[in-house]
Design a protein around this motif. Structure first.
Motif, PDB file in Angstrom:
ATOM      1  N   CYS A   9      -3.099 -38.729  46.685  1.00  0.00           N
ATOM      2  CA  CYS A   9      -2.098 -39.020  45.661  1.00  0.00           C
ATOM      3  C   CYS A   9      -2.316 -38.157  44.421  1.00  0.00           C
ATOM      4  CB  CYS A   9      -2.144 -40.496  45.290  1.00  0.00           C
ATOM      5  SG  CYS A   9      -1.454 -41.609  46.539  1.00  0.00           S
ATOM      6  N   ALA A  13       0.814 -35.813  43.800  1.00  0.00           N
ATOM      7  CA  ALA A  13       1.695 -36.548  42.884  1.00  0.00           C
ATOM      8  C   ALA A  13       2.824 -35.713  42.277  1.00  0.00           C
ATOM      9  CB  ALA A  13       0.867 -37.209  41.777  1.00  0.00           C
ATOM     10  N   ILE A 139       5.249 -43.118  44.380  1.00  0.00           N
ATOM     11  CA  ILE A 139       5.259 -42.214  43.231  1.00  0.00           C
ATOM     12  C   ILE A 139       6.699 -41.878  42.837  1.00  0.00           C
ATOM     13  CG2 ILE A 139       4.778 -39.816  42.562  1.00  0.00           C
ATOM     14  CD1 ILE A 139       2.078 -40.168  44.125  1.00  0.00           C
ATOM     15  N   ILE A 142       8.395 -45.206  41.440  1.00  0.00           N
ATOM     16  CA  ILE A 142       7.922 -45.593  40.103  1.00  0.00           C
ATOM     17  C   ILE A 142       8.368 -44.567  39.057  1.00  0.00           C
ATOM     18  CG2 ILE A 142       5.881 -45.999  38.678  1.00  0.00           C
ATOM     19  CD1 ILE A 142       4.467 -46.993  41.237  1.00  0.00           C
ATOM     20  N   ALA A 143       8.203 -43.275  39.384  1.00  0.00           N
ATOM     21  CA  ALA A 143       8.542 -42.235  38.409  1.00  0.00           C
ATOM     22  C   ALA A 143      10.032 -42.234  38.078  1.00  0.00           C
ATOM     23  CB  ALA A 143       8.117 -40.868  38.935  1.00  0.00           C
ATOM     24  N   THR A 151       3.290 -43.764  36.449  1.00  0.00           N
ATOM     25  CA  THR A 151       2.840 -43.360  37.788  1.00  0.00           C
ATOM     26  C   THR A 151       1.381 -42.921  37.760  1.00  0.00           C
ATOM     27  OG1 THR A 151       5.090 -42.590  38.225  1.00  0.00           O
ATOM     28  CG2 THR A 151       3.371 -41.874  39.748  1.00  0.00           C
TER      29      THR A 151
END
Length: 377
Positions: A9, A13, A139, A142-143, A151
């Motif tokens: 991650c 990301a 990711i 959430i972002a 995130t």
């Protein structure tokens, strides 16, 4: 394995939130993509250097400390005031984080019987599949709703939990063979190792031509929104999980080479499908699912084959494999960025296919030779 989820991650990301990074930091998507390119350069240089510098460290302390650094730098990323600060934090994050994956694989070889080594290394690499299967869609989700800062905070929290669990459960007193200059020289004289490393470079270069910019490419080619992009990332990761689960089951009986051929063919089919179906969301998503079957499985088989090719040099060879993996990421993301900046959106898939096809050719020619036994007198 959980530590590899955090590592995956941390590395991947930006690919899941390029648009949010671009908007939040006031830079272009191409510039935001350089977080992956520059990070990959640090990773490819750092892997052999850190393997050499830390080869005498006790493994539980080393792996736990690495995860703690990932935790702190992800937390710092959540508060980065501008792009330059975020880039600097990311380079520190990855310069240390590069330790985790190869050292985790080397540690596995210390705690399981030889006959279980292949499946165990594949299982530990499952963390990268889960990072893609669960991490990247989360990711993106959430972002798109709360921004990239939240995130990064979520990744930091996961890293803290992982480091505590690792310290609690991993046995202490584990030490691998020290890595010195003679180790690197021995690897450089091993033609099988060199060919195996070239496979990793070609595979990763091809994939990251597209993968780095997968979200923006889907948006431009098909009009996909953030949720639709998240679904494609989820397919990539879920099928990656399925692929490596299958590889883990069959590698001990099939052997690493046959398993590698199977999943490299699937990887090629998926990337070629993306190229041929560009513009059709459903077909591109289906192609990514096939691609997903191969992406993590091929990497784990590379590690298994390297350990088998030079068992005494496993820590160094797996570290070099990680290094060239990130060289591939740097090459692929740089090429993909240039194509994206010039709006050559359809070309990316075909360039990726060419790289992966070359990797398959090398996989085929590295077929192990049968061991000849001397005739009985």
């Amino acid at each position: 394995m959980l530590g590899n989820i955090v590592t995956g991650c941390s590395v991947l990301a930006p690919a899941g939130m390029l648009a949010e990074l671009s908007d939040g930091l006031g830079v272009t998507i191409h510039t935001a993509g350089l977080l992956i390119t520059f990070g990959a350069i640090v990773l490819c240089v750092g892997s052999p250097v850190t393997a050499w510098l830390t080869s005498r460290f006790e493994r539980r302390a080393l792996l736990t400390a690495t995860l703690l650094v990932l935790t702190l730098t992800n937390a710092a990323s959540a508060f980065a005031p501008d792009y330059d600060s975020l880039l600097a934090i990311r380079l520190v994050m990855l310069a240390v984080g590069v330790l985790y994956t190869p050292q985790a694989a080397g540690t596995a070889a210390l705690i399981v019987p030889v006959e279980k080594r292949g499946s165990t290394i594949a299982y530990i690499f499952l963390g990268w599949s889960l990072a893609a299967a669960i991490g990247l869609p989360l990711i993106t989700f959430i972002a798109s709703r709360y921004g990239f800062r939240v995130t990064y905070g979520a990744i930091a929290l996961t890293g803290l939990v992982s480091s505590l669990l690792l310290w609690w459960r991993l046995p202490g007193g584990l030490h691998g063979l020290p890595v010195d200059l003679r180790t690197w020289a021995d690897l450089g004289r091993n033609p099988t190792v060199i060919l195996l490393l070239s496979i990793t470079t070609l595979q990763m270069s091809g994939q990251f031509v597209v993968f780095t910019f997968m979200g923006p490419l889907l948006a431009k080619l098909t009009g996909a929104n953030a949720d639709a992009v998240g679904i494609v990332f989820a397919l990539y990761g879920i099928f990656g999980f399925v692929g490596i689960a299958i590889a883990t089951r069959i590698v001990d009986s099939w052997g690493a080479w046959k398993t590698s051929v199977l999943f490299t063919v699937l990887l090629l089919a998926g990337v070629a499908g993306w190229a041929l179906s560009a513009g059709a969301y459903a077909l591109m998503a289906a192609s990514v699912a096939v691609w997903g079957l191969g992406f993590a499985s091929t990497n784990s088989m590379q590690q298994v084959r390297l350990v088998g090719a030079a068992p005494a040099l496993a820590s160094a060879s797996v570290s070099l494999n990680t290094s060239v993996l990130y060289i591939g990421q740097a090459i692929g993301s740089a090429i993909g960025g240039l194509l994206f900046a010039r709006e050559w959106l359809h070309s990316a898939g075909y360039v990726a296919t060419a790289f992966v096809a070359a990797a398959l050719v090398v996989v085929v020619i590295t077929r192990p030779r049968p061991v000849r036994t001397a005739p009985a007198e």
